[in-house]
Design a protein around this motif. Structure first.
Motif, PDB file in Angstrom:
ATOM      1  N   THR A  42      35.260  45.711  33.956  1.00 11.85           N
ATOM      2  CA  THR A  42      35.335  44.746  35.053  1.00 11.85           C
ATOM      3  C   THR A  42      36.757  44.739  35.587  1.00 11.85           C
ATOM      4  O   THR A  42      37.691  44.396  34.862  1.00 11.85           O
ATOM      5  CB  THR A  42      34.949  43.333  34.591  1.00 11.85           C
ATOM      6  OG1 THR A  42      33.642  43.364  34.017  1.00 11.85           O
ATOM      7  CG2 THR A  42      34.976  42.372  35.766  1.00 11.85           C
TER       8      THR A  42
ATOM      9  N   PHE B 202      35.300  43.057  45.808  1.00  8.15           N
ATOM     10  CA  PHE B 202      35.932  41.807  45.378  1.00  8.15           C
ATOM     11  C   PHE B 202      35.433  40.589  46.157  1.00  8.15           C
ATOM     12  O   PHE B 202      35.809  39.457  45.845  1.00  8.15           O
ATOM     13  CB  PHE B 202      37.454  41.911  45.495  1.00  8.15           C
ATOM     14  CG  PHE B 202      38.086  42.846  44.499  1.00  8.15           C
ATOM     15  CD1 PHE B 202      38.068  42.561  43.136  1.00  8.15           C
ATOM     16  CD2 PHE B 202      38.685  44.023  44.912  1.00  8.15           C
ATOM     17  CE1 PHE B 202      38.647  43.422  42.211  1.00  8.15           C
ATOM     18  CE2 PHE B 202      39.266  44.897  44.003  1.00  8.15           C
ATOM     19  CZ  PHE B 202      39.250  44.594  42.640  1.00  8.15           C
TER      20      PHE B 202
ATOM     21  N   GLN C 162      39.813  43.362  37.482  1.00  9.42           N
ATOM     22  CA  GLN C 162      40.295  42.045  37.877  1.00  9.42           C
ATOM     23  C   GLN C 162      41.237  42.153  39.071  1.00  9.42           C
ATOM     24  O   GLN C 162      42.156  42.984  39.081  1.00  9.42           O
ATOM     25  CB  GLN C 162      41.028  41.389  36.696  1.00  9.42           C
ATOM     26  CG  GLN C 162      40.177  41.214  35.452  1.00  9.42           C
ATOM     27  CD  GLN C 162      39.020  40.255  35.675  1.00  9.42           C
ATOM     28  OE1 GLN C 162      39.161  39.241  36.376  1.00  9.42           O
ATOM     29  NE2 GLN C 162      37.873  40.570  35.093  1.00  9.42           N
TER      30      GLN C 162
ATOM     31  N   GLN D 201      43.570  40.186  40.055  1.00 12.79           N
ATOM     32  CA  GLN D 201      44.957  39.807  39.758  1.00 12.79           C
ATOM     33  C   GLN D 201      45.746  40.955  39.129  1.00 12.79           C
ATOM     34  O   GLN D 201      46.979  40.945  39.159  1.00 12.79           O
ATOM     35  CB  GLN D 201      45.020  38.572  38.862  1.00 12.79           C
ATOM     36  CG  GLN D 201      44.399  38.739  37.484  1.00 12.79           C
ATOM     37  CD  GLN D 201      42.951  38.284  37.455  1.00 12.79           C
ATOM     38  OE1 GLN D 201      42.244  38.396  38.470  1.00 12.79           O
ATOM     39  NE2 GLN D 201      42.520  37.741  36.320  1.00 12.79           N
TER      40      GLN D 201
ATOM     41  N   SER E 177      38.426  50.304  32.956  1.00  9.92           N
ATOM     42  CA  SER E 177      38.011  48.900  32.908  1.00  9.92           C
ATOM     43  C   SER E 177      36.532  48.749  33.253  1.00  9.92           C
ATOM     44  O   SER E 177      36.053  49.333  34.240  1.00  9.92           O
ATOM     45  CB  SER E 177      38.844  48.058  33.874  1.00  9.92           C
ATOM     46  OG  SER E 177      40.213  48.101  33.527  1.00  9.92           O
TER      47      SER E 177
END
Length: 406
Positions: free
Chosen positions: A307, A246, A309, A311, A305
């Motif tokens: 990508t 990240f 995320q 959040q 997923s």
């Protein structure tokens, strides 16, 4: 929160009891979390890759496990104070030596020395709680300790990052040195001996066999192993995931790590309140089931997923991490309540096996690391699933009399 002074059955009041034992237990999270932001810096300074430095966490956990295995019977036989001071002397020695370490190999070695002392020391804290209380009262005291204790993993990365910016990475271990010296002085002046006088003093092997032959104790033991496994899978993998995948900075990483600790504090507060109307075993099951569900969603999201995320990732980790507030104190209260005169040994076995499995799970995350959060999420989910499954299997049937009273 209730009074921080506790009185044992002889009428002896211990001022600041909860604060003092929480500060003592904080040796473990301080020693594991304070230098996390400095791992890339240490790797650069010693000329080794980051996973080699992260391996020092696993060495610490392994040494901590061995320290507890030795320290539990030692404490039950010779007393809590002697065990604490012996352990702190080793921790102080290891912390001092690390500040002068010239290579990664010496860092590993002195982390083990530091960890041995930490394990011998920390194993005494749940035993002291059991000396002075039992059942739901014991679980409530441990949860109160945990609320205060959680300041350590919350502040440790922040302090480590601050020291790193002002001084150097060695001074992070200098902080641990000073902290342990202050603890030794305070405990010498304030904490009396709490171990019950025993006419029968069985050997260490016999003490361990008393725990291992009890299937209900084994249920709590496996529960702790996989609980620690999921916890240290995250602790070990989080620097690579947050600062690597990240791309968070060394100053931002402590914030991403700290929100999990806040969730843990809040869940411990909830546990304290619920213990007034529910028994520890029921709350342990609730925490484990919620954690398993959170782990399943986290693993599914990461696996499916393309990508990931941040959040979405962080809230799932927060929920998972926070559930330890229902799991840890109630597991410890459950096993110590089964062995009122052998509590340090029971605690040692649970802690040692837990930290050993934490070392294994952390190493597994490092070995499987592929540049994504997937290995960390996989190990966390697997541990969260196996913990309640094995415990419920072993604890089928009526509870022992001491557990049933809760």
């Amino acid at each position: 929160m209730e009074s921080k002074a506790l009185t044992n059955n002889t009428g002896l009041a211990i001022p600041g009891f909860v604060f003092l034992l929480a500060a003592l237990t904080a040796l473990a999270p301080l020693a594991t979390d304070a230098y996390l932001p400095a791992i890339p810096t240490i790797a650069k300074a010693l000329g080794r890759p980051i996973p080699d430095v992260e391996l020092s966490i696993s060495f610490f956990l392994a040494g901590f496990s061995l320290g507890q295995l030795f320290g539990g019977p030692f404490s039950d036989h010779f007393g809590r104070r002697i065990g604490i001071f012996f352990g702190l002397s080793l921790f102080i020695t290891g912390s001092l030596a690390i500040t002068f370490t010239p290579s990664i190999e010496w860092l590993w070695f002195f982390r083990v020395i530091q960890a041995l002392g930490g394990g011998i020391t920390v194993v005494n804290t749940p035993a002291i709680v059991r000396d002075l209380s039992s059942g739901s009262e014991s679980a409530r005291t441990m949860s109160q300790m945990a609320v205060i204790l959680m300041l350590a993993p919350l502040l440790a990365p922040v302090l480590g990052s601050l020291i790193l910016q002002i001084l150097n990475w060695q001074m992070i271990f200098g902080l641990l040195l000073v902290y342990s010296c202050v603890l030794a002085i305070v405990i010498y002046r304030v904490l009396p001996e709490t171990r019950q006088i025993q006419t029968n003093r069985p050997s260490a092997l016999r003490r361990y066999w008393m725990v291992l032959r009890n299937r209900h104790a084994l249920g709590y033991l496996f529960s702790a192993c996989f609980g620690y496994g999921s916890l240290f899978a995250f602790i070990t993998g989080s620097p690579s995931v947050y600062m690597g995948y990240f791309e968070l900075s060394e100053s931002t990483y402590p914030l991403a790590f700290g929100v999990n600790v806040i969730a843990l504090v809040l869940m411990n507060k909830v546990n304290i309140q619920l213990l007034g109307s529910h028994n520890p075993r029921s709350l342990l099951l609730a925490g484990q089931l919620i954690q398993a569900a959170a782990g399943a969603v986290l693993f599914g999201y990461v696996f499916l997923s393309e990508t990931i995320q941040l959040q979405f990732f962080i809230p799932l980790v927060i929920l998972f991490f926070g559930c330890h507030g229902l799991v840890n104190a109630n597991s410890m209260a459950g096993i110590t309540d089964l062995f009122p005169t052998n509590s340090a040994t029971a605690t040692a076995l649970m802690g040692a096996c837990g930290f050993a499995f934490g070392a294994f799970s952390g190493s597994l995350v490092g070995t499987l690391y592929d540049g994504t959060p997937l290995p960390m999420a996989l190990v966390m989910f697997a541990c969260a699933l196996l913990a309640p499954a094995l415990r419920l299997l072993l604890q089928l049937g009526p509870q022992p009399e001491s557990a049933a009273r809760n």
